[in-house]
Write a protein that holds these residues in place. Structure first.
Motif, PDB file in Angstrom:
ATOM      1  N   LEU A 167     100.668  62.700  39.759  1.00 44.06           N
ATOM      2  CA  LEU A 167     101.383  64.108  40.214  1.00 44.06           C
ATOM      3  C   LEU A 167     102.664  63.893  41.195  1.00 44.06           C
ATOM      4  CD1 LEU A 167      97.999  66.005  40.475  1.00 44.06           C
ATOM      5  CD2 LEU A 167      99.716  66.087  38.572  1.00 44.06           C
ATOM      6  N   PHE A 168     102.217  62.873  41.963  1.00 42.88           N
ATOM      7  CA  PHE A 168     103.363  62.547  43.141  1.00 42.88           C
ATOM      8  C   PHE A 168     103.867  61.148  42.975  1.00 42.88           C
ATOM      9  CE2 PHE A 168     100.115  65.714  44.502  1.00 42.88           C
ATOM     10  CZ  PHE A 168     101.098  66.956  44.824  1.00 42.88           C
ATOM     11  N   PRO A 169     104.746  61.025  42.425  1.00 40.48           N
ATOM     12  CA  PRO A 169     105.435  59.715  42.522  1.00 40.48           C
ATOM     13  C   PRO A 169     105.950  59.082  43.568  1.00 40.48           C
ATOM     14  CG  PRO A 169     107.049  61.179  41.539  1.00 40.48           C
ATOM     15  CD  PRO A 169     105.771  62.077  41.763  1.00 40.48           C
ATOM     16  N   GLY A 170     105.099  58.117  43.982  1.00 38.83           N
ATOM     17  CA  GLY A 170     105.533  57.358  45.630  1.00 38.83           C
ATOM     18  C   GLY A 170     104.240  57.406  46.164  1.00 38.83           C
ATOM     19  N   PRO A 171     104.008  56.807  47.346  1.00 37.57           N
ATOM     20  CA  PRO A 171     103.078  56.478  48.290  1.00 37.57           C
ATOM     21  C   PRO A 171     102.229  57.897  48.715  1.00 37.57           C
ATOM     22  CG  PRO A 171     105.041  55.351  49.177  1.00 37.57           C
ATOM     23  CD  PRO A 171     105.413  56.410  48.222  1.00 37.57           C
ATOM     24  N   VAL A 172     101.231  57.727  48.522  1.00 35.91           N
ATOM     25  CA  VAL A 172     100.273  59.190  48.912  1.00 35.91           C
ATOM     26  C   VAL A 172      99.256  58.561  50.099  1.00 35.91           C
ATOM     27  CG1 VAL A 172      98.577  60.744  48.208  1.00 35.91           C
ATOM     28  CG2 VAL A 172     100.182  59.956  46.474  1.00 35.91           C
ATOM     29  N   ARG A 173      99.287  59.435  51.124  1.00 37.37           N
ATOM     30  CA  ARG A 173      98.766  59.226  52.247  1.00 37.37           C
ATOM     31  C   ARG A 173      97.619  60.320  52.475  1.00 37.37           C
ATOM     32  NH1 ARG A 173     104.184  58.510  55.260  1.00 37.37           N
ATOM     33  NH2 ARG A 173     104.895  56.489  54.292  1.00 37.37           N
ATOM     34  N   PHE A 174      96.450  59.870  52.889  1.00 34.98           N
ATOM     35  CA  PHE A 174      95.504  61.176  53.045  1.00 34.98           C
ATOM     36  C   PHE A 174      94.859  60.890  54.525  1.00 34.98           C
ATOM     37  CE2 PHE A 174      94.764  59.865  48.365  1.00 34.98           C
ATOM     38  CZ  PHE A 174      94.925  61.316  48.053  1.00 34.98           C
ATOM     39  N   GLY A 175      94.274  61.958  55.153  1.00 33.11           N
ATOM     40  CA  GLY A 175      93.630  62.097  56.292  1.00 33.11           C
ATOM     41  C   GLY A 175      94.442  61.967  57.556  1.00 33.11           C
ATOM     42  N   GLU A 176      95.279  61.348  57.707  1.00 34.00           N
ATOM     43  CA  GLU A 176      96.012  61.027  59.142  1.00 34.00           C
ATOM     44  C   GLU A 176      97.194  62.091  59.224  1.00 34.00           C
ATOM     45  OE1 GLU A 176      97.198  57.019  59.730  1.00 34.00           O
ATOM     46  OE2 GLU A 176      95.137  56.010  59.818  1.00 34.00           O
ATOM     47  N   PRO A 177      98.032  62.245  58.240  1.00 33.42           N
ATOM     48  CA  PRO A 177      99.035  63.442  58.517  1.00 33.42           C
ATOM     49  C   PRO A 177      98.315  64.622  58.963  1.00 33.42           C
ATOM     50  CG  PRO A 177      99.269  62.258  56.402  1.00 33.42           C
ATOM     51  CD  PRO A 177      97.867  61.738  56.923  1.00 33.42           C
TER      52      PRO A 177
ATOM     53  N   PRO B 261     105.423  64.304  34.921  1.00 30.47           N
ATOM     54  CA  PRO B 261     106.593  64.017  35.744  1.00 30.47           C
ATOM     55  C   PRO B 261     107.825  63.632  35.172  1.00 30.47           C
ATOM     56  CG  PRO B 261     105.112  62.019  35.328  1.00 30.47           C
ATOM     57  CD  PRO B 261     104.556  63.506  34.897  1.00 30.47           C
ATOM     58  N   TYR B 262     109.056  64.016  35.665  1.00 29.43           N
ATOM     59  CA  TYR B 262     110.380  63.770  34.979  1.00 29.43           C
ATOM     60  C   TYR B 262     110.595  62.031  35.043  1.00 29.43           C
ATOM     61  CZ  TYR B 262     112.787  68.297  34.111  1.00 29.43           C
ATOM     62  OH  TYR B 262     113.013  69.439  33.674  1.00 29.43           O
ATOM     63  N   ARG B 263     111.360  61.997  34.000  1.00 28.98           N
ATOM     64  CA  ARG B 263     111.873  60.397  33.694  1.00 28.98           C
ATOM     65  C   ARG B 263     113.293  60.216  34.181  1.00 28.98           C
ATOM     66  NH1 ARG B 263     107.099  58.361  34.118  1.00 28.98           N
ATOM     67  NH2 ARG B 263     105.322  59.183  32.439  1.00 28.98           N
ATOM     68  N   ARG B 264     113.988  61.134  33.818  1.00 31.03           N
ATOM     69  CA  ARG B 264     115.584  60.867  34.164  1.00 31.03           C
ATOM     70  C   ARG B 264     115.562  61.084  35.790  1.00 31.03           C
ATOM     71  NH1 ARG B 264     120.539  62.686  31.822  1.00 31.03           N
ATOM     72  NH2 ARG B 264     119.403  64.075  30.068  1.00 31.03           N
ATOM     73  N   ASP B 265     116.499  60.077  36.326  1.00 28.20           N
ATOM     74  CA  ASP B 265     116.756  60.193  37.605  1.00 28.20           C
ATOM     75  C   ASP B 265     118.142  60.002  37.976  1.00 28.20           C
ATOM     76  OD1 ASP B 265     117.108  59.696  40.508  1.00 28.20           O
ATOM     77  OD2 ASP B 265     115.799  58.206  40.870  1.00 28.20           O
ATOM     78  N   ARG B 266     118.832  61.339  38.132  1.00 23.76           N
ATOM     79  CA  ARG B 266     120.417  61.355  38.230  1.00 23.76           C
ATOM     80  C   ARG B 266     121.046  60.446  39.654  1.00 23.76           C
ATOM     81  NH1 ARG B 266     122.601  64.615  34.556  1.00 23.76           N
ATOM     82  NH2 ARG B 266     121.122  65.915  33.455  1.00 23.76           N
ATOM     83  N   LEU B 267     120.281  59.998  40.337  1.00 26.08           N
ATOM     84  CA  LEU B 267     120.486  59.093  41.488  1.00 26.08           C
ATOM     85  C   LEU B 267     120.157  57.683  41.481  1.00 26.08           C
ATOM     86  CD1 LEU B 267     120.270  61.738  44.655  1.00 26.08           C
ATOM     87  CD2 LEU B 267     122.221  60.958  43.175  1.00 26.08           C
ATOM     88  N   LEU B 268     119.682  57.298  40.317  1.00 29.51           N
ATOM     89  CA  LEU B 268     119.242  56.093  40.050  1.00 29.51           C
ATOM     90  C   LEU B 268     119.999  54.983  40.594  1.00 29.51           C
ATOM     91  CD1 LEU B 268     116.647  54.221  39.450  1.00 29.51           C
ATOM     92  CD2 LEU B 268     117.418  54.180  37.147  1.00 29.51           C
TER      93      LEU B 268
END
Length: 365
Positions: free
Chosen positions: A188-198, A235-242
């Protein structure tokens, strides 16, 4: 009884289904009809499925939003009538770029409820990071996790759809304990996921995406709103800033190879090559550009020997570097050092992509 084992295609945790059922309970209503429409039911022993399919959950949410007349599904102190989020999308669709669209979304969301406040922070940091943050103004109780994940997934999914681009996340932060179903957050969230501390729920991403123009119109929005949930989940696949992001990584380390670049961008090497081709460039062309820029900078701003400049630009030896440099600029490295910036810029177009990398450091292809 504990949930029963579900099929491999069922990935949505029953905890999210339970949140929808809780919204019904709070309103003194029965979720049976919505569950039946979604074909979600306990087995003969009374055990609910551990997970359901995305289509089942989509049907459940669609039925619940209409029956409860609440698109927030019980998160807030008062319901958000059917069509509320569509109204926010319509208010954002005419924006010239994603920055303005997100500003409008956050501001207008405050007209629907003050239980949460959404903010866009584009001041960034040394890495050029923007963020969308959820400021909680009341306790959402057992619906908190589902509310936060839905609010941020809505923002991210709609943003990707508006600019027709995958927007990779530098972080997705949730001020809740790591749940047993934490594995669903990754897709669902393409990247590092952090729990608890934020302290607050937030999405963090490259500020450059805010400058992307919107690529959708009113007709596309009307069609999307007929079935909006998939863009909030898939999730989207195309990245226009790749190409820009690859260039940034290469400028930081010209010796990057395909494997290391793909890993840094959370892509497969094949997908990286294919998406760059769709943007009209290639990894080799971006490598040449990054090496050329690095070499010219070192030649003009330092007194390093040519051999050291070659190594810093990602070449194994001075000879291969001089050959490539002549192809890039029409000049020898020593000529550029003596001539200064004006002459170097006259011949700064990169050579056509040949698919080769003569003399580059091992593993950089």
């Amino acid at each position: 009884m504990p949930p029963r084992t579900s099929s491999p295609a069922a990935r949505t945790p029953f905890a999210f289904v339970q949140s929808v059922m809780t919204a019904y309970t709070r309103r003194g209503m029965d979720a049976a009809d919505a569950l039946e429409k979604a074909q979600i039911a306990p087995d003969a022993q009374g055990r609910w499925p551990a997970r359901v399919s995305s289509l089942q959950f989509e049907r459940l949410c669609a039925a619940a939003m209409q029956e409860l007349d609440d698109e927030a599904l019980g998160w807030f102190s008062r319901p958000l009538p059917w069509g509320s989020y569509g109204m926010l999308a319509r208010a954002s669709i005419s924006a010239p770029n994603l920055r303005v669209a997100l500003r409008r979304w956050c501001r207008h969301h405050g007209l629907l409820t003050r239980d949460v406040v959404l903010t866009l922070d584009e001041r960034g940091d040394a890495n050029g990071t923007a963020s969308v943050t959820v400021h909680e103004q009341r306790d959402m109780g057992p619906l908190r996790e589902f509310a936060l994940i839905s609010l941020l997934r809505n923002v991210h999914g709609l943003s990707c759809w508006l600019v027709d681009s995958h927007i990779p996340l530098r972080a997705a932060e949730f001020p809740v304990p790591r749940p047993p179903h934490a594995d669903v957050y990754g897709p669902l969230f393409p990247g590092p996921v952090r729990f608890g501390e934020p302290p607050r729920a937030a999405l963090r991403f490259d500020v450059a995406y805010l400058d992307l123009p919107l690529r959708r119109d009113d007709a596309a929005l009307a069609q999307m709103l007929r079935r909006a949930l998939p863009i909030m989940v898939l999730p989207y696949r195309r990245d226009r800033l790749l190409a820009l992001r690859v260039g940034q990584l290469l400028r930081h380390d010209p010796a990057h190879g395909t494997e290391s670049l793909a890993a840094a961008l959370s892509l497969s090497p094949r997908t990286l090559q294919r998406q760059l081709a769709a943007e009209g460039t290639s990894l080799q062309a971006l490598k040449d550009e990054a090496r050329r820029e690095r070499a010219i900078e070192l030649l003009q701003r330092s007194q390093r020997p040519i051999k050291q400049v070659a190594l810093a630009a990602g070449f194994r030896n001075e000879k291969s570097f001089i050959r490539a440099f002549r192809g890039w600029t029409g000049l020898a490295p020593g000529d550029v050092r003596r001539a200064g910036p004006a002459r170097a810029g006259q011949h700064a177009d990169p050579v056509p992509d040949t698919g080769r990398d003569d003399g580059a450091v091992a593993g950089s292809n």
